[in-house]
Scaffold this motif. Structure first.
Motif, PDB file in Angstrom:
ATOM      1  N   ALA A  12       0.857  -1.190   0.000  1.00 51.98           N
ATOM      2  CA  ALA A  12       0.000   0.000   0.000  1.00 51.98           C
ATOM      3  C   ALA A  12       0.892   1.239   0.000  1.00 51.98           C
ATOM      4  CB  ALA A  12      -0.887  -0.015   1.241  1.00 51.98           C
ATOM      5  N   PRO A  13       0.354   2.390  -0.392  1.00 51.91           N
ATOM      6  CA  PRO A  13       1.153   3.616  -0.295  1.00 51.91           C
ATOM      7  C   PRO A  13       1.691   3.769   1.131  1.00 51.91           C
ATOM      8  CG  PRO A  13      -0.864   4.053  -1.484  1.00 51.91           C
ATOM      9  CD  PRO A  13      -0.980   2.648  -0.945  1.00 51.91           C
ATOM     10  N   GLY A  14       2.961   4.135   1.222  1.00 45.65           N
ATOM     11  CA  GLY A  14       3.590   4.307   2.525  1.00 45.65           C
ATOM     12  C   GLY A  14       4.258   3.050   3.059  1.00 45.65           C
ATOM     13  N   GLU A  15       4.141   1.936   2.319  1.00 43.78           N
ATOM     14  CA  GLU A  15       4.743   0.679   2.764  1.00 43.78           C
ATOM     15  C   GLU A  15       5.770   0.198   1.742  1.00 43.78           C
ATOM     16  OE1 GLU A  15       1.559  -2.093   3.363  1.00 43.78           O
ATOM     17  OE2 GLU A  15       0.678  -0.935   4.998  1.00 43.78           O
ATOM     18  N   GLY A  16       6.703  -0.633   2.200  1.00 41.87           N
ATOM     19  CA  GLY A  16       7.710  -1.206   1.314  1.00 41.87           C
ATOM     20  C   GLY A  16       8.435  -0.125   0.527  1.00 41.87           C
ATOM     21  N   LYS A  17       8.648  -0.388  -0.766  1.00 42.56           N
ATOM     22  CA  LYS A  17       9.318   0.600  -1.629  1.00 42.56           C
ATOM     23  C   LYS A  17       8.439   1.824  -1.867  1.00 42.56           C
ATOM     24  CE  LYS A  17      13.334  -1.093  -2.665  1.00 42.56           C
ATOM     25  NZ  LYS A  17      14.528  -0.388  -2.289  1.00 42.56           N
ATOM     26  N   ARG A  18       7.185   1.759  -1.427  1.00 41.51           N
ATOM     27  CA  ARG A  18       6.298   2.912  -1.526  1.00 41.51           C
ATOM     28  C   ARG A  18       6.352   3.741  -0.240  1.00 41.51           C
ATOM     29  NH1 ARG A  18       0.606   1.077  -3.771  1.00 41.51           N
ATOM     30  NH2 ARG A  18       0.589   3.211  -4.522  1.00 41.51           N
ATOM     31  N   GLY A  19       7.234   3.358   0.667  1.00 40.22           N
ATOM     32  CA  GLY A  19       7.364   4.033   1.952  1.00 40.22           C
ATOM     33  C   GLY A  19       8.697   4.733   2.097  1.00 40.22           C
ATOM     34  N   GLU A  20       9.102   4.937   3.324  1.00 39.45           N
ATOM     35  CA  GLU A  20      10.302   5.728   3.617  1.00 39.45           C
ATOM     36  C   GLU A  20      11.590   5.132   3.068  1.00 39.45           C
ATOM     37  OE1 GLU A  20      10.444   6.772   7.763  1.00 39.45           O
ATOM     38  OE2 GLU A  20       8.377   7.500   7.719  1.00 39.45           O
ATOM     39  N   GLU A  21      11.578   3.862   2.721  1.00 40.65           N
ATOM     40  CA  GLU A  21      12.774   3.227   2.160  1.00 40.65           C
ATOM     41  C   GLU A  21      12.773   3.266   0.629  1.00 40.65           C
ATOM     42  OE1 GLU A  21      15.275   2.296   4.164  1.00 40.65           O
ATOM     43  OE2 GLU A  21      13.995   3.078   5.758  1.00 40.65           O
ATOM     44  N   GLY A  22      11.749   3.857   0.035  1.00 42.37           N
ATOM     45  CA  GLY A  22      11.640   3.900  -1.419  1.00 42.37           C
ATOM     46  C   GLY A  22      12.543   4.945  -2.046  1.00 42.37           C
ATOM     47  N   TYR A  23      12.651   4.869  -3.359  1.00 42.97           N
ATOM     48  CA  TYR A  23      13.428   5.849  -4.114  1.00 42.97           C
ATOM     49  C   TYR A  23      12.727   7.203  -4.058  1.00 42.97           C
ATOM     50  CZ  TYR A  23      15.919   1.883  -6.104  1.00 42.97           C
ATOM     51  OH  TYR A  23      16.669   0.760  -6.263  1.00 42.97           O
ATOM     52  N   LEU A  24      13.499   8.254  -3.870  1.00 43.38           N
ATOM     53  CA  LEU A  24      12.920   9.598  -3.764  1.00 43.38           C
ATOM     54  C   LEU A  24      12.085   9.963  -4.989  1.00 43.38           C
ATOM     55  CD1 LEU A  24      15.748  11.714  -2.129  1.00 43.38           C
ATOM     56  CD2 LEU A  24      13.563  11.051  -1.127  1.00 43.38           C
ATOM     57  N   GLY A  25      12.601   9.640  -6.178  1.00 41.67           N
ATOM     58  CA  GLY A  25      11.862   9.973  -7.393  1.00 41.67           C
ATOM     59  C   GLY A  25      10.496   9.324  -7.424  1.00 41.67           C
ATOM     60  N   LEU A  27       8.807   8.311  -4.766  1.00 42.57           N
ATOM     61  CA  LEU A  27       8.001   8.901  -3.693  1.00 42.57           C
ATOM     62  C   LEU A  27       7.449  10.268  -4.105  1.00 42.57           C
ATOM     63  CD1 LEU A  27      10.155   7.874  -0.606  1.00 42.57           C
ATOM     64  CD2 LEU A  27       8.065   6.785  -1.463  1.00 42.57           C
ATOM     65  N   LEU A  28       8.252  11.060  -4.828  1.00 44.50           N
ATOM     66  CA  LEU A  28       7.759  12.346  -5.326  1.00 44.50           C
ATOM     67  C   LEU A  28       6.607  12.137  -6.304  1.00 44.50           C
ATOM     68  CD1 LEU A  28      11.080  14.310  -5.881  1.00 44.50           C
ATOM     69  CD2 LEU A  28       9.201  14.991  -4.380  1.00 44.50           C
ATOM     70  N   ARG A  29       6.767  11.159  -7.190  1.00 42.63           N
ATOM     71  CA  ARG A  29       5.713  10.865  -8.166  1.00 42.63           C
ATOM     72  C   ARG A  29       4.448  10.365  -7.463  1.00 42.63           C
ATOM     73  NH1 ARG A  29       5.271   9.453 -13.757  1.00 42.63           N
ATOM     74  NH2 ARG A  29       3.639   7.910 -14.043  1.00 42.63           N
ATOM     75  N   GLN A  30       4.626   9.495  -6.471  1.00 41.57           N
ATOM     76  CA  GLN A  30       3.494   8.984  -5.708  1.00 41.57           C
ATOM     77  C   GLN A  30       2.765  10.125  -4.998  1.00 41.57           C
ATOM     78  OE1 GLN A  30       3.215   5.225  -2.867  1.00 41.57           O
ATOM     79  NE2 GLN A  30       4.434   6.818  -1.920  1.00 41.57           N
ATOM     80  N   ALA A  31       3.530  11.008  -4.368  1.00 40.76           N
ATOM     81  CA  ALA A  31       2.934  12.135  -3.650  1.00 40.76           C
ATOM     82  C   ALA A  31       2.232  13.085  -4.618  1.00 40.76           C
ATOM     83  CB  ALA A  31       4.007  12.885  -2.858  1.00 40.76           C
ATOM     84  N   ALA A  32       2.851  13.358  -5.765  1.00 44.89           N
ATOM     85  CA  ALA A  32       2.238  14.246  -6.758  1.00 44.89           C
ATOM     86  C   ALA A  32       0.935  13.645  -7.284  1.00 44.89           C
ATOM     87  CB  ALA A  32       3.200  14.516  -7.910  1.00 44.89           C
ATOM     88  N   GLY A  33       0.932  12.341  -7.516  1.00 47.70           N
ATOM     89  CA  GLY A  33      -0.284  11.679  -7.984  1.00 47.70           C
ATOM     90  C   GLY A  33      -1.393  11.739  -6.949  1.00 47.70           C
ATOM     91  N   ALA A  34      -1.045  11.510  -5.691  1.00 44.94           N
ATOM     92  CA  ALA A  34      -2.038  11.568  -4.617  1.00 44.94           C
ATOM     93  C   ALA A  34      -2.587  12.992  -4.469  1.00 44.94           C
ATOM     94  CB  ALA A  34      -1.424  11.091  -3.305  1.00 44.94           C
ATOM     95  N   TYR A  35      -1.699  13.978  -4.563  1.00 40.61           N
ATOM     96  CA  TYR A  35      -2.129  15.377  -4.461  1.00 40.61           C
ATOM     97  C   TYR A  35      -3.047  15.743  -5.618  1.00 40.61           C
ATOM     98  CZ  TYR A  35      -1.983  20.449  -4.316  1.00 40.61           C
ATOM     99  OH  TYR A  35      -2.352  21.769  -4.282  1.00 40.61           O
ATOM    100  N   ARG A  36      -2.662  15.351  -6.821  1.00 44.51           N
ATOM    101  CA  ARG A  36      -3.476  15.655  -8.000  1.00 44.51           C
ATOM    102  C   ARG A  36      -4.878  15.062  -7.850  1.00 44.51           C
ATOM    103  NH1 ARG A  36      -2.142  15.620 -14.255  1.00 44.51           N
ATOM    104  NH2 ARG A  36      -4.259  15.627 -15.019  1.00 44.51           N
ATOM    105  N   LEU A  37      -4.962  13.824  -7.382  1.00 53.44           N
ATOM    106  CA  LEU A  37      -6.257  13.180  -7.192  1.00 53.44           C
ATOM    107  C   LEU A  37      -7.105  13.940  -6.174  1.00 53.44           C
ATOM    108  CD1 LEU A  37      -8.132  10.827  -7.848  1.00 53.44           C
ATOM    109  CD2 LEU A  37      -6.957   9.506  -6.065  1.00 53.44           C
TER     110      LEU A  37
END
Length: 158
Positions: A12-25, A27-37
Motif C-alpha cells: 500500500a502507499p507508505g509501505e515497502g518501496k512505496r514508503g520511507e525506504e523507497g526511491y525519492l523519485g 516517492l515524489l511521483r506517488q505524492a504528486a499523484g495523490a495530491y493531484r487526485l
C-alpha cells in the motif's frame, strides 16, 4: 503448472518501496499523484481539473501570458495547454487577445467569470494545502518548500 509460487503482494502507499525506504523519485511521483487526485476530487463539482486550475492560477498571476510561456510555467506540454485554453475559453473563463506585433501569438487573460471560478477553486485547494501542512511547523513548511524548489531547479543550476 507450478505450485507453491506466490506473487509478491503489492504494498500500500507508505509501505515497502512505496514508503520511507523507497526511491525519492518514486516517492515524489506517488505524492504528486495523490495530491493531484485530491485536487481533482475537490474541484470536480466545479468541472475543473488540476491542470485547468494551474492554468487559471498562472493566467491570473501573469495576465497577458502566451500559451508557450503558460506551458513552461504550468509544467504542461504546449499541446495540453492549447486544449485547456480552448476549453476554458469555450466555458467563458479565459479570453484571448492578439499580440500587437506577432500574429500567431495570443495573450491570455481571465474573464470576470474566470476570476470568480478561480476564487472558488482556490478556497478548496487552500483548504487541502492547510490539511497537508497541518502537522508541520512554519520552519518545517519552509524547509519542505525549499527542498521541493531545489529539486525542481536542480537542472537549471547544475
Amino acid at each position: 503448472m507450478r505450485k507453491g509460487i506466490q506473487k509478491p503482494s503489492i504494498p500500500a502507499p507508505g509501505e515497502g518501496k512505496r514508503g520511507e525506504e523507497g526511491y525519492l523519485g518514486y516517492l515524489l511521483r506517488q505524492a504528486a499523484g495523490a495530491y493531484r487526485l485530491r485536487v481533482e476530487r475537490a474541484l470536480d463539482d466545479f468541472g475543473v481539473t488540476q491542470a485547468q486550475f494551474a492554468t487559471l492560477t498562472m493566467v491570473s498571476a501573469y495576465p497577458g501570458i502566451s500559451n508557450a510561456d503558460l506551458a513552461r510555467l504550468a509544467v504542461l506540454t504546449p499541446q495540453t495547454v492549447s486544449l485547456i485554453v480552448g476549453n476554458l475559453e469555450k466555458a467563458g473563463s479565459l479570453v484571448r487577445r492578439p499580440h500587437a506585433v506577432h500574429g500567431r501569438i495570443q495573450h491570455l487573460d481571465l474573464s470576470d467569470s474566470g476570476r470568480a471560478l478561480l476564487k472558488k477553486c482556490r478556497e478548496r485547494v487552500q483548504k487541502l494545502e492547510r490539511e497537508l501542512t497541518a502537522g508541520l511547523s512554519a520552519t518545517e513548511q519552509r524547509a519542505v518548500r525549499r527542498w521541493l524548489v531545489g529539486v525542481a531547479t536542480a537542472d537549471a543550476t547544475g
